[in-house]
Motif scaffolding. Structure first.
Motif, PDB file in Angstrom:
ATOM      1  N   GLU A  18       0.796  -1.245   0.031  1.00 11.15           N
ATOM      2  CA  GLU A  18      -0.205   0.022   0.072  1.00 11.15           C
ATOM      3  C   GLU A  18       0.919   1.080   0.017  1.00 11.15           C
ATOM      4  O   GLU A  18       0.768   2.002  -0.691  1.00 11.15           O
ATOM      5  CB  GLU A  18      -1.004   0.119   1.391  1.00 11.15           C
ATOM      6  CG  GLU A  18      -1.840  -1.087   1.315  1.00 11.15           C
ATOM      7  CD  GLU A  18      -3.078  -0.711   0.621  1.00 11.15           C
ATOM      8  OE1 GLU A  18      -3.288   0.113   0.023  1.00 11.15           O
ATOM      9  OE2 GLU A  18      -4.003  -1.748   0.300  1.00 11.15           O
ATOM     10  N   THR A  82      -9.256   4.369  -1.696  1.00  7.27           N
ATOM     11  CA  THR A  82     -10.236   3.202  -1.304  1.00  7.27           C
ATOM     12  C   THR A  82     -11.326   3.354  -1.953  1.00  7.27           C
ATOM     13  O   THR A  82     -11.863   2.166  -2.613  1.00  7.27           O
ATOM     14  CB  THR A  82     -10.659   3.258   0.171  1.00  7.27           C
ATOM     15  OG1 THR A  82      -9.264   3.435   1.061  1.00  7.27           O
ATOM     16  CG2 THR A  82     -11.286   1.992   0.571  1.00  7.27           C
ATOM     17  N   GLU A  85     -10.554   1.674  -5.495  1.00  9.02           N
ATOM     18  CA  GLU A  85     -10.380   0.182  -5.296  1.00  9.02           C
ATOM     19  C   GLU A  85     -11.674  -0.423  -5.041  1.00  9.02           C
ATOM     20  O   GLU A  85     -11.739  -1.707  -5.601  1.00  9.02           O
ATOM     21  CB  GLU A  85      -9.411   0.241  -4.012  1.00  9.02           C
ATOM     22  CG  GLU A  85      -7.712   0.435  -4.207  1.00  9.02           C
ATOM     23  CD  GLU A  85      -7.134   0.134  -3.028  1.00  9.02           C
ATOM     24  OE1 GLU A  85      -7.724  -0.220  -1.899  1.00  9.02           O
ATOM     25  OE2 GLU A  85      -6.067   0.374  -3.173  1.00  9.02           O
ATOM     26  N   VAL A  90     -11.114  -4.285  -6.266  1.00  7.80           N
ATOM     27  CA  VAL A  90      -9.996  -4.773  -5.703  1.00  7.80           C
ATOM     28  C   VAL A  90     -10.137  -5.459  -4.373  1.00  7.80           C
ATOM     29  O   VAL A  90      -9.924  -6.210  -3.906  1.00  7.80           O
ATOM     30  CB  VAL A  90      -9.064  -3.700  -5.751  1.00  7.80           C
ATOM     31  CG1 VAL A  90      -7.667  -3.881  -5.071  1.00  7.80           C
ATOM     32  CG2 VAL A  90      -8.650  -3.473  -7.186  1.00  7.80           C
ATOM     33  N   LYS A 108      -3.740  -0.335   5.667  1.00  4.43           N
ATOM     34  CA  LYS A 108      -4.102   0.829   5.157  1.00  4.43           C
ATOM     35  C   LYS A 108      -4.021   1.752   6.074  1.00  4.43           C
ATOM     36  O   LYS A 108      -3.233   2.981   5.765  1.00  4.43           O
ATOM     37  CB  LYS A 108      -5.556   0.955   4.398  1.00  4.43           C
ATOM     38  CG  LYS A 108      -5.934   0.182   3.173  1.00  4.43           C
ATOM     39  CD  LYS A 108      -7.334   0.400   3.002  1.00  4.43           C
ATOM     40  CE  LYS A 108      -7.701  -0.241   1.549  1.00  4.43           C
ATOM     41  NZ  LYS A 108      -6.862   0.452   0.574  1.00  4.43           N
TER      42      LYS A 108
END
Length: 248
Positions: A18, A82, A85, A90, A108
């Protein structure tokens, strides 16, 4: 041997992944590094906005821009990344992997903390070069940064987990601009009308910038009221994110 790696190893690997993805993203670097740095140098050198308190302009601006760095990473950057994603599936695919969902969110958070540490180090070096003279207790500063991160992370994940990616992109950037202008980061809250000021003081960015400023600029003690506001936002934001976050 086939099978999933230990959770600790998966967590470290996902955190590192990340962080690399964030540092390779030019838009994220613009938001988290370039904008706070430019604002610090520009407003420290040019008398555009009148500042409050003793000392140089950078003594007022540096704590506020540290707060802005926390918001840009924990809220704006995390919400946008996010959200997309989630849109591209994802999160759904990672949720089906051996990595537990709580570990994904923890990774995260770890990425946010690593990025913030780099931001704080960079802004502090630049501010010191501009003549910044910080004071106060480092433990109070750490508590403010941790609670501020928790508050903004909860709000960012709540936005990313409930809105569409395009709406998250627009809303996160709009909130970033509004809080930059009205959160006491550059413009002192005392410049606003008293009725508006009493509302702005309850915002997490205002509590974080005011708490950092009271400690670093004036050497005040533990800013309990600001810590209480941040703790309240953290509890509400994280609880709401855990309740309403949608993985698809």
């Amino acid at each position: 041997m086939p099978g999933a790696a230990p959770v600790g190893r998966m967590l470290l690997a996902q955190t590192a992944f990340e962080t690399r993805m964030l540092l390779r993203n030019g838009e994220q670097l613009l938001l988290t590094v370039v904008i706070p740095t430019v604002l610090l140098v520009l407003f420290s050198a040019v008398d555009i906005v009148a500042v409050d308190g003793p000392g140089k302009r950078v003594d007022f601006l540096a704590p506020g821009l540290l707060a802005l760095a926390v918001m840009s990473t924990a809220f704006t950057g995390q919400a946008i990344a996010t959200g997309f994603e989630r849109r591209y599936g994802v999160l759904k695919r990672l949720g089906a992997s051996p990595l537990p969902r709580w570990a994904l969110l923890t990774a995260k958070t770890g990425c946010v903390l690593v990025t913030e540490a780099l931001q704080v180090a960079l802004l502090s070096v630049i501010a010191l070069a501009l003549g910044w003279s910080p004071h106060g207790d480092p433990f109070s500063v750490g508590a403010l940064l941790v609670l501020g991160t928790a508050a903004f992370s909860g709000l960012g994940l709540l936005m990313a987990g409930t809105l569409k990616a395009e709406a998250t992109l627009a809303a996160a950037n709009l909130v970033f601009i509004l809080l930059l202008l009205g959160g006491g980061v550059i413009v002192p809250l005392g410049k606003f009308p008293s009725a508006v000021q009493s509302v702005l003081e309850l915002l997490p960015i205002a509590a974080l910038s005011d708490g950092l400023r009271s400690v670093l600029q004036t050497g005040a003690g533990v800013p309990w009221s600001d810590l209480g506001i941040l703790a309240g936002w953290a509890v509400v934001g994280l609880a709401a994110a855990a309740r309403f976050f949608r993985w698809e």
